[in-house]
Design a protein around this motif. Structure first.
Motif, mmCIF file in Angstrom:
data_model
loop_
_atom_site.group_PDB
_atom_site.id
_atom_site.type_symbol
_atom_site.label_atom_id
_atom_site.label_comp_id
_atom_site.label_asym_id
_atom_site.label_seq_id
_atom_site.Cartn_x
_atom_site.Cartn_y
_atom_site.Cartn_z
ATOM 1 N N ALA A 129 -17.068 17.188 3.377
ATOM 2 C CA ALA A 129 -15.723 17.524 3.556
ATOM 3 C C ALA A 129 -15.672 18.091 4.982
ATOM 4 C CB ALA A 129 -14.837 18.325 2.670
ATOM 5 N N PRO A 130 -15.013 17.872 5.804
ATOM 6 C CA PRO A 130 -14.805 18.524 7.080
ATOM 7 C C PRO A 130 -14.518 19.989 7.241
ATOM 8 C CG PRO A 130 -13.481 16.604 7.190
ATOM 9 C CD PRO A 130 -13.942 16.651 5.726
ATOM 10 N N ALA A 131 -13.881 20.362 5.996
ATOM 11 C CA ALA A 131 -13.737 21.962 5.904
ATOM 12 C C ALA A 131 -15.287 22.697 5.493
ATOM 13 C CB ALA A 131 -12.686 22.210 4.715
ATOM 14 N N ASP A 132 -16.020 21.953 4.772
ATOM 15 C CA ASP A 132 -17.129 22.400 4.599
ATOM 16 C C ASP A 132 -18.189 22.464 5.612
ATOM 17 O OD1 ASP A 132 -16.560 22.676 1.794
ATOM 18 O OD2 ASP A 132 -17.372 20.864 1.118
ATOM 19 N N ILE A 161 -20.697 25.429 10.258
ATOM 20 C CA ILE A 161 -20.448 25.717 11.707
ATOM 21 C C ILE A 161 -20.241 27.256 11.984
ATOM 22 C CG2 ILE A 161 -19.323 24.937 13.837
ATOM 23 C CD1 ILE A 161 -19.357 22.368 12.784
ATOM 24 N N ALA A 162 -19.134 27.690 11.388
ATOM 25 C CA ALA A 162 -18.630 29.307 11.746
ATOM 26 C C ALA A 162 -19.864 30.067 11.459
ATOM 27 C CB ALA A 162 -17.531 29.248 10.984
ATOM 28 N N GLN A 198 -12.771 33.194 5.999
ATOM 29 C CA GLN A 198 -12.995 33.738 4.709
ATOM 30 C C GLN A 198 -13.896 32.956 3.877
ATOM 31 O OE1 GLN A 198 -8.885 33.661 3.237
ATOM 32 N NE2 GLN A 198 -8.569 35.787 4.112
ATOM 33 N N ALA A 199 -14.018 31.892 3.681
ATOM 34 C CA ALA A 199 -15.036 30.930 3.255
ATOM 35 C C ALA A 199 -16.396 31.175 3.723
ATOM 36 C CB ALA A 199 -14.543 29.436 3.398
ATOM 37 N N ALA A 200 -16.495 31.289 4.887
ATOM 38 C CA ALA A 200 -17.758 31.591 5.576
ATOM 39 C C ALA A 200 -18.383 32.995 5.281
ATOM 40 C CB ALA A 200 -17.913 31.640 7.142
ATOM 41 N N GLN A 201 -17.330 33.967 5.180
ATOM 42 C CA GLN A 201 -17.683 35.217 4.689
ATOM 43 C C GLN A 201 -18.397 35.274 3.204
ATOM 44 O OE1 GLN A 201 -14.270 37.509 5.719
ATOM 45 N NE2 GLN A 201 -15.337 38.315 7.286
ATOM 46 N N GLN A 202 -17.569 34.603 2.311
ATOM 47 C CA GLN A 202 -17.808 34.491 0.970
ATOM 48 C C GLN A 202 -19.347 33.727 0.899
ATOM 49 O OE1 GLN A 202 -14.905 32.431 -1.381
ATOM 50 N NE2 GLN A 202 -15.858 32.963 -3.250
#
Length: 83
Positions: free
Chosen positions: A4-7, A12-13, A61-65
């Motif tokens: 998914a683009p979000a993943d 990338i982040a 937030q997802a990257a930190q997690q």
């Protein structure tokens, strides 16, 4: 098995932050992602800004997690060696 683009944006982040340690650089990169470009073309400017801001916050937030989850196994192994 497309992601998914979000993943992809989360990865990338993480990559940009690991390379530069500069959140602003990561924001610049994510601001030109496919997702952001699609919104910019299809949404009014005010709505685009709100959507992008919320998306960037969610992505960071997802990257930190994800980073914490990846570090956890190593921390657990380190504890095992100290016993």
């Amino acid at each position: 098995h497309g992601q998914a683009p979000a993943d992809i944006d989360v990865k990338i982040a993480i990559s940009v932050l690991n390379q530069t340690n500069d959140p602003q650089k990561a924001i610049q990169v994510l601001s030109v992602s496919d997702t952001a470009r699609d919104w910019k073309q299809s949404l009014p400017p005010h709505q685009y800004q709100q959507q992008l801001s919320a998306y960037l916050k969610q992505t960071f937030q997802a990257a930190q997690q994800l980073e914490r989850q990846q570090q956890q196994p190593y921390a657990q192994h380190a504890l095992d060696f100290t016993r």
